[in-house]
Design a protein around this motif. Structure first.
Motif, mmCIF file in Angstrom:
data_model
loop_
_atom_site.group_PDB
_atom_site.id
_atom_site.type_symbol
_atom_site.label_atom_id
_atom_site.label_comp_id
_atom_site.label_asym_id
_atom_site.label_seq_id
_atom_site.Cartn_x
_atom_site.Cartn_y
_atom_site.Cartn_z
ATOM 1 N N ILE A 20 31.510 33.264 40.866
ATOM 2 C CA ILE A 20 31.876 31.917 41.314
ATOM 3 C C ILE A 20 32.590 31.161 40.210
ATOM 4 C CG2 ILE A 20 30.929 29.696 42.043
ATOM 5 C CD1 ILE A 20 28.721 31.276 43.476
ATOM 6 N N ALA A 21 32.116 31.314 38.977
ATOM 7 C CA ALA A 21 32.744 30.622 37.857
ATOM 8 C C ALA A 21 34.183 31.086 37.649
ATOM 9 C CB ALA A 21 31.913 30.827 36.593
ATOM 10 N N VAL A 22 34.383 32.423 37.756
ATOM 11 C CA VAL A 22 35.743 32.957 37.590
ATOM 12 C C VAL A 22 36.663 32.420 38.695
ATOM 13 C CG1 VAL A 22 37.136 35.051 37.634
ATOM 14 C CG2 VAL A 22 34.995 34.998 36.345
ATOM 15 N N ALA A 23 36.178 32.386 39.946
ATOM 16 C CA ALA A 23 36.995 31.903 41.063
ATOM 17 C C ALA A 23 37.365 30.434 40.891
ATOM 18 C CB ALA A 23 36.242 32.111 42.379
ATOM 19 N N LEU A 24 36.374 29.615 40.469
ATOM 20 C CA LEU A 24 36.659 28.207 40.246
ATOM 21 C C LEU A 24 37.652 28.006 39.123
ATOM 22 C CD1 LEU A 24 33.071 26.685 40.695
ATOM 23 C CD2 LEU A 24 35.010 26.543 42.264
ATOM 24 N N GLY A 25 37.544 28.824 38.097
ATOM 25 C CA GLY A 25 38.482 28.717 36.985
ATOM 26 C C GLY A 25 39.904 29.058 37.408
ATOM 27 N N LYS A 26 40.030 30.069 38.264
ATOM 28 C CA LYS A 26 41.383 30.443 38.729
ATOM 29 C C LYS A 26 41.996 29.335 39.580
ATOM 30 C CE LYS A 26 43.927 33.993 41.249
ATOM 31 N NZ LYS A 26 43.871 35.249 42.006
ATOM 32 N N LEU A 27 41.182 28.765 40.466
ATOM 33 C CA LEU A 27 41.692 27.682 41.298
ATOM 34 C C LEU A 27 42.109 26.469 40.477
ATOM 35 C CD1 LEU A 27 39.177 27.778 44.309
ATOM 36 C CD2 LEU A 27 41.570 28.476 44.331
ATOM 37 N N ALA A 28 41.369 26.236 39.382
ATOM 38 C CA ALA A 28 41.638 25.034 38.589
ATOM 39 C C ALA A 28 42.795 25.206 37.638
ATOM 40 C CB ALA A 28 40.370 24.640 37.836
#
Length: 351
Positions: A20-28
């Motif tokens: 989840i952290a990796v996905a949020l980082g990519k979106l941001a």
């Protein structure tokens, strides 16, 4: 069981949190590289519809709105100058054509040498009697003379209202192109009346410049000065109602004029032709996908398709909507557009 709770579940939670952290980082922090479409740049394309030239049947029926009216009264004119000596009928009487209406006493002029007797005394006046007859059958609707009244030749002394009716309506100038071969009869449907019937003696009349009557044959006195006519801008269609059909003045009617029928002929939509009568222009598809302008001969038209008498062969492909031509309004005043949509209102100029 204790190992599962102590080691496996915590490890799974750690992995999920990491994902989840990796996905949020990519979106941001990682920009979307997909190409955005500018709303100012059109993405569609205008496709000019084309239709093949085919064979068909054209029935050229012209339908006009008409009105029933009593035939105009016919004037009773004095045929001699003199004094009314006798009335044979009274106003309101029913007369037949040729029935005597009144009599005129006409003085006869003597030869001056024979106007006195041997003693030189004037001889008594002598007269002849001229009978004025009804010009048509009907009711003597007016009689404007009395016994003892002086009349002149051509003086209108009364009117005879015939018991006959006619159906008449206005014919638009462009409709006259469809009636180059003038029919002699029409089919008439009376609104709220009897079954449709055929009326004969059809006439298409256009007032001439300087005329005082709409059909050039009016018997009434209009008082218009010579040359005061309207110039003949409108045509009128009229025909006689059969005697066996009961009608009343003022009834609305629909008159159908048969302008001809052509079977198994080359036809195209009227929207494909620039021009409406005798000659026109169409745009024919070429081998390279383009179009070329071509002159054609035009025959009968029913308003939606037109007969091609020359210039096109069956199977050729043409533009369905000729550039610069007026689209033909559909029912209700709506116009069919090249993209299949409809616009209601005035005819639309095609690009």
């Amino acid at each position: 069981m204790g190992i599962t709770r102590k080691w496996i579940f915590p490890i799974i939670r750690i992995v999920l949190i990491a994902v989840i952290a990796v996905a949020l980082g990519k979106l941001a922090f990682v920009p979307d590289t997909a190409e955005e479409t500018s709303p100012a740049v059109p993405t569609g394309a205008v496709v000019e519809p084309r239709v093949p030239v085919a064979r068909g049947t054209v029935t050229n029926d012209v339908v006009i709105t008409a009105t029933v009216s009593a035939d105009p009264a016919v004037a009773v004119k004095s045929t001699a100058a003199g004094t009314v000596s006798k009335l044979f009928v009274q106003q309101g009487a029913t007369v037949a054509a040729g029935d005597p209406v009144f009599e005129v006493k006409v003085p006869i002029e003597r030869d001056p040498a024979k106007s006195v007797d041997a003693e030189g005394n004037p001889l008594p006046a002598i007269f002849r009697y001229e009978r004025v007859t009804a010009p048509a059958a009907g009711v003597l609707s007016s009689l404007a003379v009395i016994q003892g009244q002086d009349v002149t030749i051509g003086m209108v002394a009364g009117q005879v209202a015939p018991p006959t009716f006619s159906v008449s309506g206005a014919l638009q100038p462009e409709q006259q192109y469809r009636l180059l071969n003038q029919p002699t009869e029409a089919t008439v449907a009376i609104t709220g009346g009897p079954a449709p019937f055929v009326c004969t003696g059809l006439r298409i009349s256009t007032p001439l410049a300087g005329s005082t009557g709409g059909d050039g044959g009016s018997t009434g006195e209009t008082g218009a000065a010579p040359g005061a006519g309207s110039g003949g801008s409108g045509a009128t269609v009229s025909c006689a109602v059969p005697a066996e059909v009961t009608v009343f003045s003022g009834l609305a009617a629909e008159m159908t004029l048969a302008g001809g029928r052509a079977e198994d002929v080359v036809v195209v939509p009227t929207t494909a032709v620039r021009g409406a009568a005798q000659t026109g222009t169409v745009w024919v598809s070429t081998v390279d996908g383009g179009t070329e302008e071509r002159a054609v001969g035009l025959g009968l038209s029913d308003g939606s398709q037109v007969e091609i008498t020359s210039g096109l062969e069956e199977g050729e492909e043409i533009l369905q909507f000729a550039p610069g031509a007026l689209a033909v309004p559909a029912d209700g005043g709506c116009t069919a557009m090249p993209d299949g949509s409809t616009i209601c209102g005035d005819p639309v100029q095609m690009p």
